[in-house]
Design a protein around this motif. Structure first.
Motif, short mmCIF file in Angstrom:
data_model
loop_
_atom_site.label_atom_id
_atom_site.label_comp_id
_atom_site.label_asym_id
_atom_site.label_seq_id
_atom_site.Cartn_x
_atom_site.Cartn_y
_atom_site.Cartn_z
N THR A 204 29.81 39.53 25.43
CA THR A 204 30.98 38.93 26.06
C THR A 204 30.59 38.09 27.26
OG1 THR A 204 31.85 41.11 25.59
CG2 THR A 204 33.34 39.56 26.64
N ASP A 205 29.63 38.61 28.04
CA ASP A 205 29.21 37.92 29.25
C ASP A 205 28.58 36.58 28.93
OD1 ASP A 205 26.59 38.33 31.64
OD2 ASP A 205 28.60 37.53 31.97
N ARG A 206 27.68 36.58 27.95
CA ARG A 206 26.99 35.34 27.61
C ARG A 206 27.97 34.32 27.02
NH1 ARG A 206 23.24 38.99 25.51
NH2 ARG A 206 23.68 38.40 23.37
N ALA A 207 28.89 34.80 26.19
CA ALA A 207 29.86 33.88 25.59
C ALA A 207 30.72 33.24 26.65
CB ALA A 207 30.75 34.64 24.59
N THR A 208 31.11 34.02 27.65
CA THR A 208 31.95 33.48 28.72
C THR A 208 31.23 32.39 29.47
OG1 THR A 208 33.06 35.60 28.95
CG2 THR A 208 33.24 34.09 30.80
N ALA A 284 36.72 30.32 43.13
CA ALA A 284 36.30 29.65 41.90
C ALA A 284 36.32 30.59 40.70
CB ALA A 284 34.90 29.07 42.08
N THR A 285 36.06 31.88 40.93
CA THR A 285 36.02 32.86 39.84
C THR A 285 36.94 34.03 40.18
OG1 THR A 285 34.07 33.87 40.86
CG2 THR A 285 33.70 32.27 39.09
N PRO A 286 38.25 33.84 40.01
CA PRO A 286 39.20 34.87 40.42
C PRO A 286 39.17 36.10 39.53
CG PRO A 286 40.33 33.11 39.26
CD PRO A 286 38.90 32.66 39.44
N PHE A 287 39.52 37.23 40.11
CA PHE A 287 39.67 38.48 39.36
C PHE A 287 40.80 38.32 38.34
CE2 PHE A 287 42.22 42.58 39.73
CZ PHE A 287 41.65 43.15 38.62
N ILE A 288 41.94 37.83 38.76
CA ILE A 288 43.05 37.49 37.87
C ILE A 288 43.37 36.02 38.11
CG2 ILE A 288 45.47 37.89 37.30
CD1 ILE A 288 45.11 40.77 38.21
N ALA A 415 46.75 35.90 25.10
CA ALA A 415 45.82 35.91 26.24
C ALA A 415 44.71 34.88 26.07
CB ALA A 415 45.19 37.30 26.39
N ASP A 416 44.14 34.46 27.20
CA ASP A 416 42.94 33.63 27.20
C ASP A 416 41.81 34.43 26.54
OD1 ASP A 416 40.69 32.17 27.76
OD2 ASP A 416 40.87 32.26 29.94
N PRO A 417 41.18 33.91 25.47
CA PRO A 417 40.14 34.67 24.77
C PRO A 417 39.00 35.14 25.68
CG PRO A 417 40.78 32.77 23.47
CD PRO A 417 41.46 32.62 24.80
N GLU A 418 38.70 34.37 26.74
CA GLU A 418 37.63 34.76 27.64
C GLU A 418 38.01 35.93 28.54
OE1 GLU A 418 36.29 31.46 29.89
OE2 GLU A 418 35.58 30.32 28.15
N ARG A 419 39.30 36.26 28.57
CA ARG A 419 39.77 37.36 29.41
C ARG A 419 40.54 38.38 28.58
NH1 ARG A 419 40.06 36.54 35.10
NH2 ARG A 419 38.92 34.68 35.73
N THR A 420 40.06 38.62 27.38
CA THR A 420 40.76 39.55 26.49
C THR A 420 40.84 40.94 27.08
OG1 THR A 420 40.11 38.30 24.51
CG2 THR A 420 40.73 40.60 24.20
#
Length: 494
Positions: A204-208, A284-288, A415-420
């Motif tokens: 998941t991390d690498r895909a993101t 730039a990289t919010p939790f939500i 949902a956004d697929p990167e934040r499933t």
């Protein structure tokens, strides 16, 4: 485990869902539901053993959901970044620790603390399952491959069947402490399954990372190496998580003790919430990601619908159970038996409707079922025939089976697929806020004793929430798109 990518349908090159992932996915996702349902028949025995009124034992419910409401989106975000395996193993280990603490607890305070640990320990199961499902969907080219979303919903309903009955049996054999000791073998089984079956790579991390930036060959994300410490800290957004926790904790503490003297908690909610919004909009990289979430009206509506749906569901689960024991005079075991028709009906409804495309239809029928059941509760008294209690449970089984499945499907496709995982965690957060409202309403309605008058007062609260749920569904015109997505996924999964 062997490489899932080598699996395919016989005679073709089409990859299939790796079924070896199902056991840890199922067990992890049901750890929270089984602890939710099993405590429903243990509240009265605990109150008698520790000399605590119903208004205080309500914290055994609220503590679990306070911790889970905070932890689900946090752990979900960490799963989005690092993959499910590590978070799953750490969290499920904590379930075992909570089981030991609860079994040995000398007083109500320690028992509540064990429920807090249990809440954090059960945070990873559901987001991890959703993240694994998303990654398998990408690998196989099939959303919801093999109807796994339906399988997860049915597993949760099945555990809900077992929970009250198992709780009554355990209390009869070993007392209420046995309901906490159960978590020890469950945690051991979950950890062993996680070590054996879950993939080690943080896919998941690498895909993101590769989706957001064109990673170079020397990029740690491209090579599979762990990212540098600085980038991890930036992507986790610890300040955002802290402000989110402060906002939610203050809100839930206020809901659990509704009184004018606690007005200051609302000021904390407003201040922390405003600071959280400013932080998330600027980083730039919010939790939500409030920009994405704010523009996703269908997903926000689904979260609101989940909140009110679970006000009704949890008020029934805990309030009705306490009333059947104290107001109607049943034993914990028989109180658990009374709820079996609800869960059996829920399983049947989930199985029958699981592959049908109508999200809106499921939600409408679920809303109607809640309203009808609440109206029947208003006719109950301490002298009502037992069959009427069973009828109430049976009616409640319809929304139990429909609402959970429809809400789960909605989030997966909205949902956004990167934040499933974090989106799935937020669904549970809103559900647990609903449970906190239900717990607060139950405590206020019953006071020191769960009598019939208090049950009727609680039923009016449930009825109001059920009507709001119906209105949120009737006026939501975006549900057709979710239904279309479910249809496409069902066809692809066949």
């Amino acid at each position: 485990m062997t490489d899932a990518k080598t699996e395919s349908i016989a005679g073709t090159d089409k990859p299939v869902f790796d079924r070896r992932l199902l056991p840890p996915m199922m067990l992890g996702s049901v750890l929270n539901p089984i602890n939710s349902t099993i405590i429903s028949v243990a509240l009265v025995p605990i109150a008698k053993a520790l000399g605590a009124p119903a208004s205080q034992t309500a914290w055994l419910v609220s503590a679990l959901y306070l911790a889970t409401a905070l932890g689900q989106p946090v752990v979900g975000r960490l799963i989005d970044i690092f993959g499910p395996r590590r978070l799953f193993l750490v969290s499920t280990s904590l379930v075992g620790v909570a089981g030991v603490v609860g079994t040995l607890a000398p007083n109500l305070g320690v028992l509540i603390a064990s429920r807090v640990l249990l809440g954090f320990g059960t945070c990873a199961g559901y987001p991890a399952a959703m993240a694994l499902l998303r990654s398998e969907g990408k690998r196989t080219g099939q959303d919801n491959p093999g109807g796994v979303l339906t399988a997860l919903a049915v597993a949760n309903q099945t555990v809900a069947v077992v929970g009250p009955l198992l709780g009554g049996l355990l209390i009869g054999v070993g007392g209420w402490r046995a309901t906490f000791a159960l978590n020890i073998p469950l945690a051991v089984a979950a950890v062993l399954l996680g070590l054996w079956r879950l993939p080690k790579a943080a896919v998941t991390d690498r895909a993101t990372v590769t989706d957001r930036t064109a990673a170079s060959p020397d990029d740690p994300a491209a090579t599979g190496e762990p990212p540098q410490r600085g980038s991890i800290a930036a992507r986790i957004d610890l300040p955002g998580m802290g402000l989110f926790a402060a906002t939610l904790t203050s809100l839930l503490l206020f809901l659990m003790n509704l009184h004018l003297r606690n007005w200051y908690l609302l000021l904390i909610v407003a201040a922390a919430g405003a600071a959280f919004a400013v932080r998330e909009l600027r980083t730039a990289t919010p939790f939500i990601d409030l920009r994405v979430l704010g523009g996703n009206t269908p997903l926000l509506t689904t979260y609101g619908r989940a909140l009110v749906a679970y006000v009704v569901a949890y008020a029934f689960l805990y309030g009705f159970s306490q009333w059947t024991e104290e107001g109607y005079g049943l034993s914990p075991f028989h109180a658990g038996l009374v709820q079996i028709p609800m869960f059996l009906m829920a399983i049947g409804v989930s199985v029958v409707t699981g592959r049908r495309k109508s999200v809106r239809g499921k939600l409408l029928v679920g809303a109607a079922g809640q309203i009808v059941a609440c109206l029947v509760i208003l006719t109950l008294s301490g002298t009502s025939p037992l069959w009427l209690l069973l009828l109430v449970a049976l009616i409640f089984g319809v929304p139990q089976g429909l609402n959970n499945l429809a809400l789960q499907n909605s989030v997966y496709f909205q949902a956004d697929p990167e934040r499933t995982a974090s989106s799935a965690g937020l669904l549970r957060t809103f559900a647990y806020i609903g449970s906190m409202v239900a717990s607060s309403a139950t405590a206020a309605s019953f006071g020191d004793h769960a009598d019939t008058g208090g049950m009727h007062q609680l039923a009016w609260v449930m009825l109001a929430a059920g009507v709001l749920y119906l209105l949120l569904t009737v006026f939501d015109r975006t549900l057709g798109r979710a239904a279309a997505a479910v249809t496409d996924a069902t066809r692809a999964g066949k």
